[in-house]
Enzyme design. Structure first.
Site, PDB file in Angstrom:
ATOM      1  N   GLY A  20       0.819  -1.215   0.000  1.00 39.20           N
ATOM      2  CA  GLY A  20       0.000   0.000   0.000  1.00 39.20           C
ATOM      3  C   GLY A  20       0.853   1.266   0.000  1.00 39.20           C
ATOM      4  O   GLY A  20       0.553   2.229  -0.719  1.00 39.20           O
ATOM      5  N   TYR A 140      -4.641 -19.014   3.357  1.00 40.05           N
ATOM      6  CA  TYR A 140      -4.457 -17.725   2.679  1.00 40.05           C
ATOM      7  C   TYR A 140      -4.876 -17.836   1.211  1.00 40.05           C
ATOM      8  O   TYR A 140      -5.543 -16.957   0.660  1.00 40.05           O
ATOM      9  CB  TYR A 140      -2.988 -17.319   2.798  1.00 40.05           C
ATOM     10  CG  TYR A 140      -2.628 -16.001   2.191  1.00 40.05           C
ATOM     11  CD1 TYR A 140      -3.055 -14.806   2.763  1.00 40.05           C
ATOM     12  CD2 TYR A 140      -1.826 -15.927   1.048  1.00 40.05           C
ATOM     13  CE1 TYR A 140      -2.694 -13.586   2.213  1.00 40.05           C
ATOM     14  CE2 TYR A 140      -1.459 -14.714   0.496  1.00 40.05           C
ATOM     15  CZ  TYR A 140      -1.896 -13.552   1.084  1.00 40.05           C
ATOM     16  OH  TYR A 140      -1.542 -12.338   0.545  1.00 40.05           O
ATOM     17  N   THR A 168       3.673 -12.137  -7.738  1.00 41.53           N
ATOM     18  CA  THR A 168       4.538 -13.181  -7.223  1.00 41.53           C
ATOM     19  C   THR A 168       5.116 -12.716  -5.871  1.00 41.53           C
ATOM     20  O   THR A 168       4.720 -11.672  -5.359  1.00 41.53           O
ATOM     21  CB  THR A 168       5.630 -13.477  -8.274  1.00 41.53           C
ATOM     22  OG1 THR A 168       6.281 -14.677  -7.922  1.00 41.53           O
ATOM     23  CG2 THR A 168       6.625 -12.338  -8.385  1.00 41.53           C
ATOM     24  N   TRP A 206      15.941 -21.882   6.430  1.00 39.44           N
ATOM     25  CA  TRP A 206      14.879 -22.860   6.686  1.00 39.44           C
ATOM     26  C   TRP A 206      14.763 -23.795   5.476  1.00 39.44           C
ATOM     27  O   TRP A 206      14.868 -23.334   4.328  1.00 39.44           O
ATOM     28  CB  TRP A 206      13.531 -22.174   6.875  1.00 39.44           C
ATOM     29  CG  TRP A 206      13.422 -21.361   8.119  1.00 39.44           C
ATOM     30  CD1 TRP A 206      14.353 -21.245   9.120  1.00 39.44           C
ATOM     31  CD2 TRP A 206      12.304 -20.543   8.494  1.00 39.44           C
ATOM     32  NE1 TRP A 206      13.882 -20.395  10.090  1.00 39.44           N
ATOM     33  CE2 TRP A 206      12.627 -19.956   9.731  1.00 39.44           C
ATOM     34  CE3 TRP A 206      11.077 -20.245   7.913  1.00 39.44           C
ATOM     35  CZ2 TRP A 206      11.752 -19.096  10.396  1.00 39.44           C
ATOM     36  CZ3 TRP A 206      10.209 -19.389   8.564  1.00 39.44           C
ATOM     37  CH2 TRP A 206      10.545 -18.824   9.794  1.00 39.44           C
TER      38      TRP A 206
END
Ligand code: GFB
Length: 323
Positions: A20, A140, A168, A206
């Site tokens: 935004g 989501y 993306t 991760w």
């Protein structure tokens, strides 16, 4: 009110977030002067009545829906109710209010995790709902599919000009750098930066590091929003009858390659290790950007340049970001 009129009243929902705030910067730079914004404490977009009252008072001509509950792979998995409920509630309120008050065009922002886990690569818009979703972010994804389908339904039933941009993986200034809830790019910028300050301590990634991702600079997405706002509806529907437009850069890289690039930008010279107890997520999600290209839009910011700009901003704001 014509789209290109600098006086057009444009409501940017979620103006304090990474996307935004980039949209506000881009629209102001393009000469739009009549932007409407509300913080989440001033207007809770999950509240349909309050949202309707706000639209009736402000009567925006255009709406950019950048308000959403977002987060990285772990946050998506840990807070399924928030990711599904908050996002569907926001979409219901805003899209219905936009319909009821005659907004001329609404741009809804989705996400490429709406596509099936094993969609063909690069993923065209019409691969939507052709296979099962990636489980970690299904909550989501279902919320964002609902938002897009609401846009399509309002268009089909009432003729509302509602479009969905599917960006993306995004990164940029005003991103979330919290190591538990952020996406990979800001997380790695922070990890490499802090490890470098500690004498090049090792950095742990991760997962396996082999999944591939495509990264788009938030300011490029903001430019795509401005571009689509200014296109005639008939030209958009010619290339996107369902009102969906993927937004990406057209190439991806592995998380290991991303780590090496960020390591180089930061100047870290230590080891990289992997925590394989953390999820990999979807193996690849490169988007097919031929619709946006056909309209005449392409992303401008190279990945290294965007990472450098994000890193410069992070260092300038480190104190307030990581406390
Ligand atoms: O960016 P990310 O959290 O989300 O993770 P997704 C991308 C890949 O980077 C995964 C790996 O394979 C992670 O395991 N990774 C390595 C890390 N190190 C890290 C780290 O320190 N932090 C994080 N966060 N990841 C999200 C979805 O998926 O992408 C959302 O969950 C949304 O719904 C968003 O679609 C754009 O790309 O896997």
């Amino acid at each position: 009110m014509h789209l290109a009129d600098p006086e057009a009243k444009i409501y940017v929902a979620g103006h304090r977030g990474m996307v935004g705030s980039a949209v506000v910067r881009r629209l102001k730079a393009a000469g739009y002067t009549n932007l409407v914004m509300r913080t989440s404490s001033e207007l809770d977009l999950r509240d349909g009545r309050a949202t309707q009252a706000f639209f009736e008072t402000e009567q925006p001509d255009f709406v950019v829906m950048a308000a959403a509950k977002v987060g990285g792979i772990l946050a998506n998995d840990q807070y399924p109710a928030d990711f599904l409920y908050d996002n569907v509630a926001i979409e219901q309120s805003v899209l219905h209010a936009a319909h009821a008050t005659g907004v001329q065009r609404t741009i809804f922002l989705g996400s490429t995790c709406i596509y099936p886990k094993h969609a063909p690569q690069p993923m065209p818009e019409d691969s939507l709902l052709t296979g099962p979703l990636e489980p970690t972010n299904q909550w989501y994804a279902i919320a964002k599919i609902t938002g897009h389908k609401l846009c399509e339904a309002f268009h089909r039933q009432h003729g509302d000009d509602m479009l969905t941009l599917m960006p993306t993986n995004l990164y940029g200034i005003n991103d979330n750098f919290d190591l538990e809830t952020s996406h990979v790019l800001p997380a790695l910028l922070r990890k490499f930066h802090e490890a470098h300050q500690q004498g090049d301590a090792p950095v742990t990634l991760w997962g396996s590091g082999t999944p591939k991702r495509e990264f788009l600079y938030a300011d490029d997405l903001a430019d795509a929003v401005r571009f689509v706002l200014e296109q005639p509806a008939s030209e958009i529907r010619d290339v996107a009858p369902d009102g969906m437009l993927n937004v990406g850069v057209g190439e991806d890289l592995s998380i290991n390659e991303l780590a090496t690039l960020i390591q180089d930008v930061v100047g870290h010279e230590g080891a990289i290790t992997h925590d394989r107890s953390k999820p990999d997520g979807t193996p690849r999600k490169l988007v097919d950007v031929s619709r946006m290209n056909a309209l005449g839009w392409t992303a401008q910011t190279g990945l290294r340049e965007g990472i450098q700009q994000t890193y410069d901003w992070y260092r300038a704001h480190e104190g307030e970001l990581v406390g």
